[in-house]
Motif scaffolding. Structure first.
Motif, PDB file in Angstrom:
ATOM      1  N   ALA A 231       6.998  32.892  -3.948  1.00 57.48           N
ATOM      2  CA  ALA A 231       6.248  32.341  -5.075  1.00 57.48           C
ATOM      3  C   ALA A 231       7.073  31.285  -5.797  1.00 57.48           C
ATOM      4  O   ALA A 231       6.562  30.217  -6.169  1.00 57.48           O
TER       5      ALA A 231
ATOM      6  N   ILE B  32       7.905  25.458  -6.826  1.00 56.00           N
ATOM      7  CA  ILE B  32       8.761  24.270  -6.906  1.00 56.00           C
ATOM      8  C   ILE B  32       8.285  23.209  -5.915  1.00 56.00           C
ATOM      9  O   ILE B  32       8.159  22.030  -6.258  1.00 56.00           O
ATOM     10  N   VAL B  33       7.997  23.621  -4.676  1.00 55.46           N
ATOM     11  CA  VAL B  33       7.581  22.651  -3.650  1.00 55.46           C
ATOM     12  C   VAL B  33       6.305  21.934  -4.080  1.00 55.46           C
ATOM     13  O   VAL B  33       6.167  20.725  -3.895  1.00 55.46           O
ATOM     14  N   LEU B  34       5.374  22.693  -4.656  1.00 52.85           N
ATOM     15  CA  LEU B  34       4.064  22.092  -4.922  1.00 52.85           C
ATOM     16  C   LEU B  34       4.030  21.291  -6.213  1.00 52.85           C
ATOM     17  O   LEU B  34       3.127  20.477  -6.397  1.00 52.85           O
ATOM     18  N   THR B  35       4.981  21.500  -7.128  1.00 54.58           N
ATOM     19  CA  THR B  35       4.857  20.806  -8.410  1.00 54.58           C
ATOM     20  C   THR B  35       6.023  19.903  -8.761  1.00 54.58           C
ATOM     21  O   THR B  35       5.833  18.940  -9.491  1.00 54.58           O
ATOM     22  N   LEU B  36       7.221  20.185  -8.266  1.00 56.16           N
ATOM     23  CA  LEU B  36       8.369  19.383  -8.700  1.00 56.16           C
ATOM     24  C   LEU B  36       8.287  17.968  -8.117  1.00 56.16           C
ATOM     25  O   LEU B  36       8.117  17.792  -6.921  1.00 56.16           O
ATOM     26  N   ARG B  37       8.397  16.980  -8.965  1.00 56.65           N
ATOM     27  CA  ARG B  37       8.417  15.587  -8.514  1.00 56.65           C
ATOM     28  C   ARG B  37       9.668  14.922  -9.037  1.00 56.65           C
ATOM     29  O   ARG B  37       9.943  14.964 -10.223  1.00 56.65           O
TER      30      ARG B  37
ATOM     31  N   ILE C 252       9.679  29.455  -4.548  1.00 59.89           N
ATOM     32  CA  ILE C 252       9.822  28.260  -3.712  1.00 59.89           C
ATOM     33  C   ILE C 252       8.512  27.479  -3.717  1.00 59.89           C
ATOM     34  O   ILE C 252       8.503  26.247  -3.847  1.00 59.89           O
ATOM     35  N   GLY C 253       7.397  28.212  -3.589  1.00 61.64           N
ATOM     36  CA  GLY C 253       6.094  27.545  -3.532  1.00 61.64           C
ATOM     37  C   GLY C 253       5.819  26.761  -4.793  1.00 61.64           C
ATOM     38  O   GLY C 253       5.387  25.598  -4.728  1.00 61.64           O
TER      39      GLY C 253
END
Lengths: 204, 481
Positions: A159, A164-169, A161-162
Motif C-alpha cells: 500500500a 508513492i508510485v501513483l502520486t509522487l511527482r 509503495i503503491g
C-alpha cells in the motif's frame, strides 16, 4: 430485558442508522461525521462483547486518525460529491429491490441458522477470562498468528509503495534546498575577488 | 501457545517465501537508495531472485504444516509455486524492451511484481481462511497498483480504478463467505473444516458460505459471470502488465480454488461441483462467442483467457485426482502459451507504437515470417489441435470429465472449442492471406529467445516435456488426496 441487551440494541440501531446516513446525506462532511458516529457505536458493541482492546483501537485508529484524515481529504478536494451522488437516488429503487430479495433469502437461511454451538469453547485460541484483552492478543499475535501478521505487514508495504508510485511527482525546475551541496560549497567556488579600476566599473 | 519460530530449521517449508520476502525488501532498499532509477538492473535482479527461489523449491523440497496450520508445503504447492515463479519471471523479462514506452521504467514495477508473487505463493500454500485472505489481498493490491502504474495514460488509470473497485467488492464477498463458513463449522483451518463436514450434517448456511467463497474466487479467476473486468483491464493496462495478469495470478487463483474445494469441501463435493460446472460451461461458451466480435488484440486475449479458465475448470469439476492432475497440466501449458503469445505481440513495434488490433497484423507472414509462424503455431495450440501442447492440455481435462461421467460437460467443451477456432484462425488468416500495411522495427533479442524456447516446447510437447510434466502433475495432485 437485561441492561447489556438494551445497550446492544441502542448501539446497533444507531450504528445501522448512521451507516445509512453516511451514504445518503448530501453533504460529504456530514457523511464523514456520521461515519465517526458509526465507528463509535461499533466500539460500544465491542465493549459489550468484552473486547475492550478492539473497542479502544477502533476509536483511536479509525475515529482519531482515519476519519479525521477523511475529513481533511473531503474538505480539501473540490469534488462535486452531490453531483456524483445525483444518479444514486435514481437507481436506488432497483438497489433496494435487489437488497430486499437478498434479505428475504438470508432470512430463509436464518430459519436453519445455527452457529456452531460450541464455537467459543472449541476455538483454537480459547478465551481465558483471567487475562485481559491486550495481553491475550499480544500472546498470539507474534506466535500463533505470526505468518498472517507478517503477511499483513507485506500488504501495508505494498500500500505504501503503491501510494508513492501513483502520486509522487518530481517536478522539474523546482529549486530545492540540499544541505549536502550547501555544506560542501567552498569559498573558491562561491566567491571571486575582482580588482576594479577606478572610474571604469565592471564589464561583462 | 506453540511457535515455529524457536528453531530456524523447522521453517524449512517456508524458506522460499522467506527468501523472496527478504530479497524483495533488499531490492527495494537498493532501488530507493540508488542515485538514478536503476529499473533495468532491479528487474534483472528480480528475475534472478525468482529463479533462485524456484530452484530452492525444486532442489530443497520440504513438506509440512507450519505456523499452527496457517501454511502448508506439499507437492501440489511446490508445483504451482514453480509455475507462478516462472510466469512472473518471464513477465518481468517481457517488460524490459518496451519499459519506457509503457511507463514501466520505474524500479517499483519489479518490486510490486515480486510482492505480488509473494502473495501468490502465500495463496498457493494457504491452509487457513485467514492466510488465504492475506495472500489474496497482497497479490490483488499489488496488481491494482501495477495496472495503473502508467499514470500518464488515462486508459491504464481507468483500468486500475475499475480493477480496484471490482476487486474490493469480490474480496468483500469472499470475506463474507469465509465468515459464514467459520460460523457454521467453528474452524478457519481448511483441513479442520473438512473434519467437521465429514461428521456433522451439511447446513444451508455453510452452502451459502461456500457460494460466496467461490464467487470471490471466481472473480479472481475471471470465470463467467464474474469476468466483466477482464477485457477492460487487459485492454487498458500496459501490454507487459497484461502479460503478467494473464499468467501467474491465474495459476495462483486456480491453485487456491483447487485447494479450498478439494481439501475443505471434499465431503460436500456434490454442492460445489454444480457451481464449478456452471462456471466452466458459462466461461467456455461466453468466451467463444464474445471473442468473435473483438478487434483489439488484448481484448481478444482476455476472452481467450476466460475461455481457457473455463476449460481448466472442466478438469476440476470432475472432483477427482485425475481431474486435478489435468488442471495442473493445463495451467502449465496455458502459462507457457500466454507468455509466448505476449512475446510475439510485444515484438511487433511500428512507427506509431505497439500493435493493438488484429487488422494491424495483416501480411505479417511477409514482413516478419518468424513471428508470424510463431503466432500461427500458438493460435493452433490455443484452439487445441494435435500435436501441439494445447491439444494435450484439453485432452487431459476432458478425459477427467468423461471418467467422472460428465459427458454433457465434455461435449459442450469440445463444441465451444470448435467455435473458438473461428477467432483464433481469423488471426492466422489476417497474417497469412492479407496484404501487409505496416512496417515493423527489429525484434529485441530477449523476446526472440523467449519465443524460440516456448515455441520449441509447445511444438515438441509430446516428445520432450509431456511425460515429465504429467509425472510432476501426477505427484502434485497425489499430495492433495
Amino acid at each position: 430485558m437485561t441492561l447489556p441487551l438494551f445497550f446492544f440494541y441502542v448501539f446497533s440501531t444507531i450504528a445501522v442508522i448512521s451507516a445509512l446516513m453516511v451514504i445518503s446525506s448530501r453533504n460529504p462532511v456530514h457523511s464523514v461525521l456520521f461515519l465517526i458516529l458509526c465507528f463509535v457505536n461499533s466500539a460500544g458493541i465491542f465493549m459489550l462483547a468484552g473486547a475492550e482492546f478492539l473497542a479502544l483501537i477502533l476509536i483511536v485508529v479509525y475515529v482519531g486518525a482515519v476519519a479525521v484524515l477523511f475529513l481533511f481529504v473531503v474538505m480539501m478536494l473540490d469534488v462535486d460529491f452531490a453531483g456524483l451522488r445525483h444518479g444514486m437516488l435514481q437507481y436506488a429503487p432497483i438497489g433496494v429491490i435487489v437488497g430486499l430479495i437478498l434479505l428475504v433469502e438470508l432470512l430463509l437461511v436464518a430459519g436453519g441458522f445455527a452457529i456452531a454451538p460450541d464455537i467459543a469453547s472449541s476455538s483454537v485460541v480459547p478465551i481465558n477470562p483471567g487475562i485481559d484483552n491486550t495481553r491475550a492478543l499480544g500472546q498470539v499475535l507474534y506466535t500463533r498468528y505470526v505468518f498472517v501478521f507478517q503477511g499483513a505487514g507485506a500488504v501495508l508495504l505494498v500500500a505504501m509503495i503503491g501510494a508513492i508510485v501513483l502520486t509522487l511527482r518530481h517536478k522539474q525546475g523546482v529549486k530545492r534546498q540540499d544541505a549536502g551541496v550547501q555544506a560542501n560549497r567552498r569559498v573558491e567556488d562561491a566567491m571571486e575577488v575582482v580588482k576594479v579600476k577606478s572610474g571604469e566599473g565592471l564589464r561583462g | 501457545m506453540t511457535s515455529d519460530l524457536l528453531s530456524f530449521s523447522a521453517l524449512a517449508p517456508a524458506y522460499p517465501e522467506m527468501v523472496l520476502a527478504i530479497g524483495t525488501v533488499v531490492l527495494l532498499l537498493v532501488g530507493v537508495l540508488a542515485k538514478r532509477d536503476q529499473y533495468r538492473a532491479i528487474a534483472i535482479a528480480g528475475v534472478v531472485l525468482l529463479a533462485a527461489v524456484a530452484l530452492l523449491i525444486l532442489f530443497q523440497p520440504a513438506d509440512g504444516v507450519l505456523f499452527n496450520g496457517a501454511f502448508i508445503g506439499d507437492g501440489f504447492a511446490r508445483y504451482m509455486k514453480v509455475l507462478v515463479l516462472g510466469g512472473s519471471a518471464f513477465a518481468l523479462i517481457l517488460a524490459l524492451p518496451s519499459a519506457a514506452e509503457n511507463g514501466l521504467d520505474k524500479f517499483e514495477y519489479a518490486i510490486l511484481v515480486l510482492l505480488a508473487t509473494l502473495g501468490m505463493m502465500m495463496m498457493v500454500s494457504a491452509n487457513d481462511l485467514m492466510s488465504l485472505y492475506v495472500g489474496l489481498e497482497l497479490q490483488s493490491l499489488a496488481l491494482y497498483v501495477v495496472a495503473a502504474i502508467h499514470r500518464e495514460n488515462a486508459k491504464a488509470t481507468e483500468a486500475g480504478l475499475k480493477f480496484f473497485v471490482l476487486g474490493a467488492l469480490s474480496s468483500g464477498m469472499l470475506l463474507y463467505g469465509a465468515s459464514l463458513v467459520y460460523g457454521f463449522t467453528g474452524h478457519t483451518q481448511l483441513d479442520e473444516i473438512a473434519k467437521v463436514l465429514i461428521y456433522g450434517e451439511r447446513s444451508i448456511g455453510l452452502v451459502f458460505g461456500l457460494v460466496f467463497l467461490l464467487a470471490g474466487l471466481a472473480f479472481k479467476l475471471s470465470a463467467v459471470p464474474f469476468h466483466m473486468w477482464t477485457p477492460d483491464v487487459y485492454e487498458g493496462a500496459p501490454t507487459p502488465v497484461t502479460a503478467f495478469f494473464a499468467s501467474a495470478p491465474k495459476v495462483a487463483a486456480m491453485a487456491l480454488t483447487i485447494r479450498v474445494v478439494m481439501e475443505s469441501f471434499a465431503p460436500v463435493t456434490h454442492d460445489w461441483q454444480q457451481i464449478i460446472i456452471f462456471l466452466s460451461i458459462a466461461s467456455m461458451v461466453l468466451a467463444a462467442f464474445a471473442a468473435i466480435g473483438q478487434k483489439n488484440l488484448k481484448r481478444l486475449i482476455a476472452y481467450s483467457s476466460i475461455g481457457h479458465v473455463g476449460f481448466a475448470l472442466v478438469g476440476l469439476s470432475s472432483g477427482t485426482e485425475i481431474g486435478v492432475e489435468g488442471v495442473a497440466i493445463y495451467m502449465a501449458i496455458y502459462v507457457t502459451m500466454t507468455i509466448s503469445l505476449f512475446a510475439c505481440i510485444l515484438s511487433l513495434k511500428t512507427e506509431t507504437g505497439y500493435v493493438e488490433t488484429v487488422d494491424e497484423l495483416a501480411g505479417l507472414a511477409q514482413t516478419r515470417p518468424f513471428v508470424a509462424a510463431m503466432m500461427a503455431v500458438l493460435m493452433f495450440s490455443l484452439v487445441g489441435l494435435p500435436p501441439l501442447a494445447g491439444f494435450f492440455a484439453k485432452w487431459h481435462v476432458f478425459l477427467a470429465a468423461i471418467q467422472a461421467n460428465l459427458f454433457a460437460l465434455a461435449v459442450i467443451g469440445v463444441l465451444a472449442s470448435a467455435v473458438s477456432a473461428f477467432y483464433y484462425l481469423r488471426v492466422v488468416k489476417t497474417m497469412y492471406f492479407d496484404a501487409p500495411v505496416l512496417r515493423f522495427a527489429a525484434v529485441p533479442g530477449e523476446l526472440n529467445t523467449i519465443m524460440a524456447i516456448t515455441g520449441f516446447f509447445i511444438v515438441t510437447y509430446y516428445v520432450t516435456v509431456g511425460a515429465p510434466l504429467a509425472n510432476f502433475a501426477h505427484n502434485a495432485a497425489g499430495s492433495l488426496f
